[in-house]
Design a protein around this motif. Structure first.
Motif, mmCIF file in Angstrom:
data_model
loop_
_atom_site.group_PDB
_atom_site.id
_atom_site.type_symbol
_atom_site.label_atom_id
_atom_site.label_comp_id
_atom_site.label_asym_id
_atom_site.label_seq_id
_atom_site.Cartn_x
_atom_site.Cartn_y
_atom_site.Cartn_z
ATOM 1 N N GLN A 65 47.072 51.545 38.739
ATOM 2 C CA GLN A 65 47.866 51.044 37.611
ATOM 3 C C GLN A 65 47.109 51.076 36.299
ATOM 4 O OE1 GLN A 65 49.058 47.134 38.924
ATOM 5 N NE2 GLN A 65 50.090 47.987 40.694
ATOM 6 N N GLU A 66 45.825 50.741 36.326
ATOM 7 C CA GLU A 66 45.100 50.570 35.063
ATOM 8 C C GLU A 66 43.990 51.593 34.875
ATOM 9 O OE1 GLU A 66 44.619 46.747 33.600
ATOM 10 O OE2 GLU A 66 45.980 45.804 35.022
ATOM 11 N N GLY A 67 43.594 52.276 35.935
ATOM 12 C CA GLY A 67 42.504 53.235 35.814
ATOM 13 C C GLY A 67 41.183 52.530 35.528
ATOM 14 N N ALA A 68 40.141 53.321 35.323
ATOM 15 C CA ALA A 68 38.819 52.733 35.114
ATOM 16 C C ALA A 68 38.419 52.737 33.641
ATOM 17 C CB ALA A 68 37.777 53.494 35.944
ATOM 18 N N ALA A 69 39.335 53.154 32.749
ATOM 19 C CA ALA A 69 38.956 53.319 31.342
ATOM 20 C C ALA A 69 38.484 52.003 30.709
ATOM 21 C CB ALA A 69 40.125 53.892 30.558
ATOM 22 N N GLY A 70 39.072 50.875 31.110
ATOM 23 C CA GLY A 70 38.692 49.602 30.505
ATOM 24 C C GLY A 70 37.599 48.874 31.257
ATOM 25 N N VAL A 71 36.946 49.570 32.168
ATOM 26 C CA VAL A 71 35.942 48.933 33.035
ATOM 27 C C VAL A 71 34.614 49.672 32.900
ATOM 28 C CG1 VAL A 71 35.351 48.461 35.445
ATOM 29 C CG2 VAL A 71 37.715 48.213 34.691
ATOM 30 N N ASP A 72 33.530 48.931 32.708
ATOM 31 C CA ASP A 72 32.196 49.552 32.704
ATOM 32 C C ASP A 72 31.538 49.471 34.077
ATOM 33 O OD1 ASP A 72 32.277 50.191 29.954
ATOM 34 O OD2 ASP A 72 31.763 48.115 29.462
ATOM 35 N N VAL A 73 31.776 48.379 34.777
ATOM 36 C CA VAL A 73 31.192 48.204 36.121
ATOM 37 C C VAL A 73 32.156 47.398 36.990
ATOM 38 C CG1 VAL A 73 28.749 48.190 35.396
ATOM 39 C CG2 VAL A 73 30.013 46.044 35.505
ATOM 40 N N TYR A 74 32.009 47.584 38.292
ATOM 41 C CA TYR A 74 32.671 46.701 39.252
ATOM 42 C C TYR A 74 31.609 45.706 39.732
ATOM 43 C CZ TYR A 74 36.195 50.363 39.258
ATOM 44 O OH TYR A 74 37.141 51.274 38.863
ATOM 45 N N THR A 75 31.933 44.436 39.641
ATOM 46 C CA THR A 75 30.968 43.419 40.057
ATOM 47 C C THR A 75 31.509 42.685 41.275
ATOM 48 O OG1 THR A 75 30.233 43.169 37.782
ATOM 49 C CG2 THR A 75 29.641 41.419 39.320
ATOM 50 N N VAL A 76 30.861 42.889 42.396
ATOM 51 C CA VAL A 76 31.261 42.213 43.634
ATOM 52 C C VAL A 76 30.560 40.858 43.657
ATOM 53 C CG1 VAL A 76 31.227 42.304 46.146
ATOM 54 C CG2 VAL A 76 31.669 44.381 44.813
ATOM 55 N N THR A 77 31.354 39.841 43.728
ATOM 56 C CA THR A 77 30.839 38.492 43.619
ATOM 57 C C THR A 77 31.682 37.606 44.531
ATOM 58 O OG1 THR A 77 30.497 36.706 42.017
ATOM 59 C CG2 THR A 77 32.272 38.199 41.527
ATOM 60 N N ALA A 78 31.666 36.313 44.297
ATOM 61 C CA ALA A 78 32.514 35.421 45.086
ATOM 62 C C ALA A 78 32.491 34.057 44.447
ATOM 63 C CB ALA A 78 32.029 35.332 46.535
ATOM 64 N N GLN A 79 33.472 33.254 44.825
ATOM 65 C CA GLN A 79 33.407 31.848 44.422
ATOM 66 C C GLN A 79 32.192 31.206 45.082
ATOM 67 O OE1 GLN A 79 37.405 29.870 44.656
ATOM 68 N NE2 GLN A 79 37.981 31.910 45.346
ATOM 69 N N GLY A 80 31.730 31.786 46.178
ATOM 70 C CA GLY A 80 30.502 31.356 46.845
ATOM 71 C C GLY A 80 29.563 32.548 46.929
ATOM 72 N N GLU A 81 29.140 32.917 48.138
ATOM 73 C CA GLU A 81 28.150 33.970 48.320
ATOM 74 C C GLU A 81 28.807 35.219 48.950
ATOM 75 O OE1 GLU A 81 25.303 34.884 47.449
ATOM 76 O OE2 GLU A 81 25.282 36.557 48.837
ATOM 77 N N PRO A 82 28.861 36.341 48.235
ATOM 78 C CA PRO A 82 29.617 37.499 48.730
ATOM 79 C C PRO A 82 29.046 38.151 49.986
ATOM 80 C CG PRO A 82 28.440 38.036 46.699
ATOM 81 C CD PRO A 82 28.323 36.562 46.890
ATOM 82 N N THR A 83 27.730 38.031 50.221
ATOM 83 C CA THR A 83 27.182 38.671 51.422
ATOM 84 C C THR A 83 27.617 37.957 52.700
ATOM 85 O OG1 THR A 83 25.112 37.427 51.322
ATOM 86 C CG2 THR A 83 25.147 39.549 50.195
ATOM 87 N N LEU A 84 28.267 36.797 52.582
ATOM 88 C CA LEU A 84 28.802 36.132 53.780
ATOM 89 C C LEU A 84 29.974 36.913 54.359
ATOM 90 C CD1 LEU A 84 28.809 32.379 52.650
ATOM 91 C CD2 LEU A 84 27.352 33.410 54.393
#
Ligand code: SF4
Length: 336
Positions: A65-84
């Motif tokens: 829908q939006e493409g990547a034009a408005g994004v510099d990076v994807y940040t994988v995170t979480a409200q807690g700890e994403p590696t869980l």
């Protein structure tokens, strides 16, 4: 969007589309400075806490829908700890294949002793782990881990990540006044930093508390003190030691919800559509009005944007909190 939020402007990363892997605040720690709020479940247990397929679908929908034009990076995170989340590796590989932008993971480092976690993280371009204290006393005071947590194992995992990771590692150390900034604390951190493998890709970044904590009142260090500590640690560290905080930081917080402007908006307003995105963004991190407007492409449209924020405050979906000179928006009492 359930898992995606933003893009938000990040000092380090530019326009960052956040991907939140967890349904709630699940984390091995319950840090005093946490911007998300108290930990609901304190655990090191890995699990598919939400459907990995659902996360991948949301990513695909966003790109379609939006493409990547408005994004510099994807940040994988979480409200807690994403590696869980056991789907971490799949999500990272998917983003690498389809996203067309660098992929970043923010982690507290608690699971880095696990070789399988480090292997999954290898698909990220940049890993940003944290290590706030190398001395148990300060670690327990500031990060408040689950009982029996092995700090030494976490440090060995961090060193292994720095040696193995094919991309960049930006080690973040958050310093809070009176919690982890004593000479003893800094000496213990220096012992760890001197063991980091030299690398042109990696760096160490010092930060302090710049946004309201939703857990406790924590005090920041001044910029001058951070710079002095960076110089001190640099003597022991083979990697560049940088100060991340760029502006004078606040020393106190206060509630500032009293002054509420006219919350009127045209009933047909397309601004209504932004309300959910705003609430989702501040659930993950307190934001100023300017940060929200920049993230949502509303810069230059101050009057209706401010009216929308005020309306959300009146409805109990947002609340304001001042920290120093800055006013932040946080989830209101009506948002779980
Ligand atoms: S700051 Fe990060 S590591 Fe600490 S409690 Fe919050 S989510 Fe967990």
């Amino acid at each position: 969007m359930k898992h995606l939020f933003g893009p938000v402007r990040s000092r380090r990363l530019g326009r960052s589309l956040g991907i939140d892997l967890l349904p709630d605040k699940i984390c091995p720690f319950d840090c005093l400075y946490c911007e998300v709020g108290p930990t609901v479940r304190r655990t090191c247990q890995r699990c598919e806490y939400t459907s990995t397929a659902g996360i991948l679908q949301e990513i695909d929908d966003f790109i379609a829908q939006e493409g990547a034009a408005g994004v510099d990076v994807y940040t994988v995170t979480a409200q807690g700890e994403p590696t869980l989340h056991t789907g971490l590796g799949r999500v990272l590989r998917h983003l690498r294949q389809r996203g067309g932008r660098p992929v970043v993971v923010l982690t507290n480092g608690a699971l880095l002793h696990d070789a399988a976690v480090r292997q999954e993280l290898a698909a990220a371009d940049i890993v940003v782990p944290s290590l706030d204290a190398a001395r148990y006393e300060a670690f327990l005071r500031l990060n408040r881990p689950e009982p029996g947590f092995d700090l030494d194992g976490m440090i060995e995992g961090l060193l292994a990540l720095c040696a193995e990771h094919p991309g960049a590692v930006w080690l973040e150390i958050l310093l809070a006044a009176g919690c982890n900034d004593s000479e003893e604390d800094l000496a213990a951190l220096a012992v760890v930093l001197c063991r980091l493998p030299p690398s042109a890709r990696h760096r160490v970044q010092l930060n302090t508390v710049t946004r309201p904590s939703r857990t406790a009142v924590v005090h920041p260090l001044t910029l001058e003190r951070l710079q002095a500590i960076a110089s001190q640690l640099q003597k022991h560290c083979p990697l560049p030691v940088e100060v991340l905080a760029t502006a004078p930081v606040a020393v106190n917080t206060k509630d500032c919800n009293a002054a509420v402007a006219d919350p009127a908006l045209p009933s047909h307003s397309p601004w209504e559509n932004q309300a959910e995105r705003i609430v989702q963004m501040v659930r993950r991190r307190p934001c100023t009005a300017e940060e929200l407007w920049a993230a949502l492409g509303l810069a230059g449209q101050e009057a209706p944007s401010r009216a929308l924020l005020e309306r959300l405050v009146v409805a109990g979906r947002l609340r304001r909190q001042c920290q120093g000179a800055a006013e932040f928006y946080l989830p209101g009492t009506g948002v779980s």
